[in-house]
Design a protein around this motif. Structure first.
Motif, PDB file in Angstrom:
ATOM      1  N   LEU A 150       0.902  -1.225   0.019  1.00 45.12           N
ATOM      2  CA  LEU A 150       0.043  -0.079   0.054  1.00 45.12           C
ATOM      3  C   LEU A 150       0.742   1.264   0.109  1.00 45.12           C
ATOM      4  O   LEU A 150       0.662   2.071  -0.861  1.00 45.12           O
ATOM      5  N   ASP A 151       2.024   1.367   0.765  1.00 51.05           N
ATOM      6  CA  ASP A 151       2.813   2.253   0.781  1.00 51.05           C
ATOM      7  C   ASP A 151       3.493   2.642  -0.543  1.00 51.05           C
ATOM      8  O   ASP A 151       3.551   3.695  -1.107  1.00 51.05           O
ATOM      9  N   LEU A 152       4.050   1.485  -1.132  1.00 46.79           N
ATOM     10  CA  LEU A 152       4.635   1.780  -2.335  1.00 46.79           C
ATOM     11  C   LEU A 152       3.707   2.164  -3.381  1.00 46.79           C
ATOM     12  O   LEU A 152       4.009   2.922  -4.361  1.00 46.79           O
ATOM     13  N   ALA A 153       2.557   1.803  -3.310  1.00 51.55           N
ATOM     14  CA  ALA A 153       1.312   2.142  -4.411  1.00 51.55           C
ATOM     15  C   ALA A 153       1.369   3.644  -4.130  1.00 51.55           C
ATOM     16  O   ALA A 153       1.222   4.515  -5.104  1.00 51.55           O
ATOM     17  N   ARG A 154       1.148   4.069  -3.029  1.00 50.51           N
ATOM     18  CA  ARG A 154       0.946   5.653  -2.879  1.00 50.51           C
ATOM     19  C   ARG A 154       2.210   6.438  -3.029  1.00 50.51           C
ATOM     20  O   ARG A 154       1.904   7.487  -3.801  1.00 50.51           O
ATOM     21  N   LEU A 155       3.317   6.106  -2.851  1.00 51.36           N
ATOM     22  CA  LEU A 155       4.412   6.601  -3.201  1.00 51.36           C
ATOM     23  C   LEU A 155       4.901   6.778  -4.486  1.00 51.36           C
ATOM     24  O   LEU A 155       5.376   7.866  -5.338  1.00 51.36           O
ATOM     25  N   GLN A 156       4.540   5.553  -5.277  1.00 54.20           N
ATOM     26  CA  GLN A 156       4.566   5.383  -6.874  1.00 54.20           C
ATOM     27  C   GLN A 156       3.834   6.625  -7.444  1.00 54.20           C
ATOM     28  O   GLN A 156       4.031   7.212  -8.478  1.00 54.20           O
ATOM     29  N   SER A 157       2.532   6.548  -7.011  1.00 48.97           N
ATOM     30  CA  SER A 157       1.585   7.534  -7.653  1.00 48.97           C
ATOM     31  C   SER A 157       2.218   9.026  -7.509  1.00 48.97           C
ATOM     32  O   SER A 157       2.002   9.856  -8.382  1.00 48.97           O
ATOM     33  N   VAL A 158       2.765   9.303  -6.153  1.00 46.12           N
ATOM     34  CA  VAL A 158       3.365  10.693  -6.081  1.00 46.12           C
ATOM     35  C   VAL A 158       4.503  11.064  -6.969  1.00 46.12           C
ATOM     36  O   VAL A 158       4.641  11.768  -7.569  1.00 46.12           O
ATOM     37  N   ALA A 159       5.379   9.839  -7.028  1.00 46.22           N
ATOM     38  CA  ALA A 159       6.590  10.022  -7.942  1.00 46.22           C
ATOM     39  C   ALA A 159       6.281  10.247  -9.373  1.00 46.22           C
ATOM     40  O   ALA A 159       6.671  10.785 -10.229  1.00 46.22           O
ATOM     41  N   ASP A 160       4.908   9.433  -9.896  1.00 47.17           N
ATOM     42  CA  ASP A 160       4.692   9.609 -11.126  1.00 47.17           C
ATOM     43  C   ASP A 160       4.127  11.181 -11.657  1.00 47.17           C
ATOM     44  O   ASP A 160       4.383  11.666 -12.544  1.00 47.17           O
ATOM     45  N   ASP A 161       3.532  11.579 -10.319  1.00 50.29           N
ATOM     46  CA  ASP A 161       2.637  12.948 -10.485  1.00 50.29           C
ATOM     47  C   ASP A 161       4.140  14.002 -10.470  1.00 50.29           C
ATOM     48  O   ASP A 161       3.996  14.842 -11.467  1.00 50.29           O
ATOM     49  N   SER A 162       5.019  13.552  -9.817  1.00 52.10           N
ATOM     50  CA  SER A 162       6.361  14.483  -9.933  1.00 52.10           C
ATOM     51  C   SER A 162       7.012  14.409 -11.194  1.00 52.10           C
ATOM     52  O   SER A 162       7.728  15.269 -11.510  1.00 52.10           O
ATOM     53  N   ALA A 163       7.136  13.524 -11.579  1.00 51.60           N
ATOM     54  CA  ALA A 163       7.764  13.363 -13.136  1.00 51.60           C
ATOM     55  C   ALA A 163       6.923  14.109 -14.194  1.00 51.60           C
ATOM     56  O   ALA A 163       7.739  14.487 -14.917  1.00 51.60           O
ATOM     57  N   GLY A 164       5.632  14.232 -14.098  1.00 52.50           N
ATOM     58  CA  GLY A 164       5.045  15.147 -14.933  1.00 52.50           C
ATOM     59  C   GLY A 164       4.917  16.472 -14.595  1.00 52.50           C
ATOM     60  O   GLY A 164       6.149  17.041 -14.253  1.00 52.50           O
ATOM     61  N   SER A 165       4.005  17.139 -14.410  1.00 57.46           N
ATOM     62  CA  SER A 165       4.064  18.645 -14.155  1.00 57.46           C
ATOM     63  C   SER A 165       4.256  18.944 -12.816  1.00 57.46           C
ATOM     64  O   SER A 165       4.034  20.106 -12.215  1.00 57.46           O
ATOM     65  N   GLY A 166       4.255  17.958 -12.002  1.00 53.92           N
ATOM     66  CA  GLY A 166       4.236  18.036 -10.398  1.00 53.92           C
ATOM     67  C   GLY A 166       5.377  18.728  -9.668  1.00 53.92           C
ATOM     68  O   GLY A 166       5.443  18.886  -8.589  1.00 53.92           O
ATOM     69  N   VAL A 167       6.648  18.513 -10.577  1.00 56.40           N
ATOM     70  CA  VAL A 167       7.958  18.893  -9.865  1.00 56.40           C
ATOM     71  C   VAL A 167       7.681  20.401  -9.478  1.00 56.40           C
ATOM     72  O   VAL A 167       7.236  21.187 -10.115  1.00 56.40           O
ATOM     73  N   GLY A 168       8.313  20.639  -8.309  1.00 58.69           N
ATOM     74  CA  GLY A 168       8.023  21.877  -7.721  1.00 58.69           C
ATOM     75  C   GLY A 168       6.686  22.397  -7.145  1.00 58.69           C
ATOM     76  O   GLY A 168       6.519  23.702  -7.061  1.00 58.69           O
ATOM     77  N   ASP A 169       5.816  21.393  -7.202  1.00 58.15           N
ATOM     78  CA  ASP A 169       4.505  21.839  -6.554  1.00 58.15           C
ATOM     79  C   ASP A 169       4.728  22.379  -5.140  1.00 58.15           C
ATOM     80  O   ASP A 169       5.586  22.190  -4.415  1.00 58.15           O
ATOM     81  N   SER A 170       3.859  23.382  -5.028  1.00 58.75           N
ATOM     82  CA  SER A 170       3.904  24.033  -3.714  1.00 58.75           C
ATOM     83  C   SER A 170       2.565  23.788  -3.184  1.00 58.75           C
ATOM     84  O   SER A 170       1.533  24.263  -3.680  1.00 58.75           O
ATOM     85  N   PRO A 171       2.425  23.362  -1.809  1.00 59.42           N
ATOM     86  CA  PRO A 171       3.180  22.505  -1.081  1.00 59.42           C
ATOM     87  C   PRO A 171       3.942  21.262  -1.993  1.00 59.42           C
ATOM     88  O   PRO A 171       3.257  20.844  -2.706  1.00 59.42           O
ATOM     89  N   SER A 172       5.045  20.683  -1.368  1.00 61.88           N
ATOM     90  CA  SER A 172       5.541  19.764  -2.134  1.00 61.88           C
ATOM     91  C   SER A 172       4.929  18.468  -1.695  1.00 61.88           C
ATOM     92  O   SER A 172       4.165  18.282  -0.989  1.00 61.88           O
ATOM     93  N   ARG A 173       5.071  17.600  -2.780  1.00 59.95           N
ATOM     94  CA  ARG A 173       4.344  16.262  -2.676  1.00 59.95           C
ATOM     95  C   ARG A 173       4.697  15.415  -1.356  1.00 59.95           C
ATOM     96  O   ARG A 173       4.152  14.656  -0.728  1.00 59.95           O
ATOM     97  N   LEU A 174       6.080  15.541  -1.140  1.00 57.15           N
ATOM     98  CA  LEU A 174       6.698  14.873   0.050  1.00 57.15           C
ATOM     99  C   LEU A 174       5.992  15.463   1.156  1.00 57.15           C
ATOM    100  O   LEU A 174       5.437  14.432   2.049  1.00 57.15           O
TER     101      LEU A 174
END
Lengths: 228, 228
Positions: free
Chosen positions: B69-93
């Motif tokens: 479950l953790d990995l699925a959640r982190l993977q979806s965050v990482a996928d988003d970040s790879a797209g337009s999500g980098v530098g999002d505010s607040p950060s995905r982390l």
């Protein structure tokens, strides 16, 4: 000469609590039973049940004993600081934290985490632990102020935020110590990190509460240098 | 229409693991037994024993389910970040961390701490949890770099130290969340604190490893302003 005085009731209770603390550290909360404490303390079967009727009473007594030991240690640190110890380098705060990752303190650090997990579901246990937690928080704040850049006039709200952040860092550090993960090994290193966190938080551009700051820069493009 | 399909073996195992995770969160490791999992999952007595022979096997399966479950959640965050999500505010982390303090994630956060305590004495359990811990560490480092002052060229050793310190802070934060202590309530606040820690550690006067710095000033004499 080898004839030992029979321990009195207070000493017996203390010995049983110390055995319970050792079991908590070694085997976790599930490793604590009345019989196991009897065996660990080397007393006749049934002794622990006689002193502590329920498992709950046994864990509570162990938590109180742990708090007593913690407070004695923190008090001796506070007494030293009141004398010539203020401004010691490394700080007494960091010395206490680093000691918590080494035996004999590490046993108590481990037992404390086990009891803290139990305390989430046991308000009496939580209250027993809160006393020493509060004392540590107070020591932490007093010594933290000494680690800050000299001459700064500090807003109480800023000190509160900083204290919360560094205390949370120390919580995480102690948890890692409890799991045998010694990411920091000296009190001087820990002072360095606490001072760095303080510098960063004091430099915050906003005047308001530091934890309310929103400095996330959109689309930061930092690169980590390649090694070599 | 109300007739429900009988779950297959994989689904049944997953349901039992989810029930075990809920029990871990609610009652701690001692609250998990085969029979309690049967009752929680609403299946006939003996079902959990059929799928998981020992308590150890049951906890291991729960840890693997949690990691999945953790990995699925982190993977979806990482996928988003790879797209337009980098530098999002607040950060995905920070979003992930703050979510971990709220239901439904809080149940998993609590269960993870219970399993982590058990894992200190169970290498198989530790290995099952390590996979998602490593993934979180990786995400943490990637996003942390985006929170640093722009244009900085960062030594790998500095990023490693900073990553260790902020990750330890987040460990402490999650532990406080698990105990219902919500000292930070928004991802923007958390970004602010992580950025402040980064600023402080990057400003360190020494060129060497930040955690090796010894900046403790002897006899600092700071005073906290009186409130009012």
């Amino acid at each position: 000469m080898d004839k030992r005085r029979k321990p009195n009731s207070t000493e017996r209770r203390r010995d049983l609590c110390d055995a319970a603390i050792q079991l908590l550290a070694d085997d976790g909360a599930k490793g604590v039973s009345h019989l196991k404490v009897d065996r660990k303390a080397g007393v006749p079967d049934g002794t622990t049940s006689f002193y502590f009727r329920t498992r709950s009473a046994l864990l509570l007594a162990a938590a109180e004993r742990l708090a007593e030991l913690d407070l004695a240690r923190l008090q001796s640190v506070a007494d030293d600081s009141a004398g010539s110890g203020v401004g010691d380098s490394p700080s007494r705060l960091s010395q206490v934290v680093i000691q918590s990752g080494r035996e004999p303190e590490l046993t108590r650090t481990r037992a404390r985490y086990e009891l803290t997990m139990q305390a989430a579901r046991d308000p009496q246990l939580a209250a027993a632990l809160a006393h020493s937690t509060d004392a540590f928080t107070k020591l932490h704040r007093e010594i933290l102020v000494q680690l800050l850049p000299r001459g700064a006039e500090l807003e109480p709200a800023v000190v509160e935020d900083l204290s919360n952040v560094t205390l949370t860092f120390i919580n995480g550090l102690l948890l890692r110590f409890a799991h045998g993960d010694r990411i920091i090994d000296s009190a001087a290193q820990l002072d360095g990190i606490l001072a760095a966190i303080a510098r960063g938080m004091l430099r915050s551009p906003e005047k308001g509460r530091l934890t309310g700051v929103d400095p996330a820069r959109p689309a930061g493009r930092n690169k980590v240098k390649k090694r070599g």
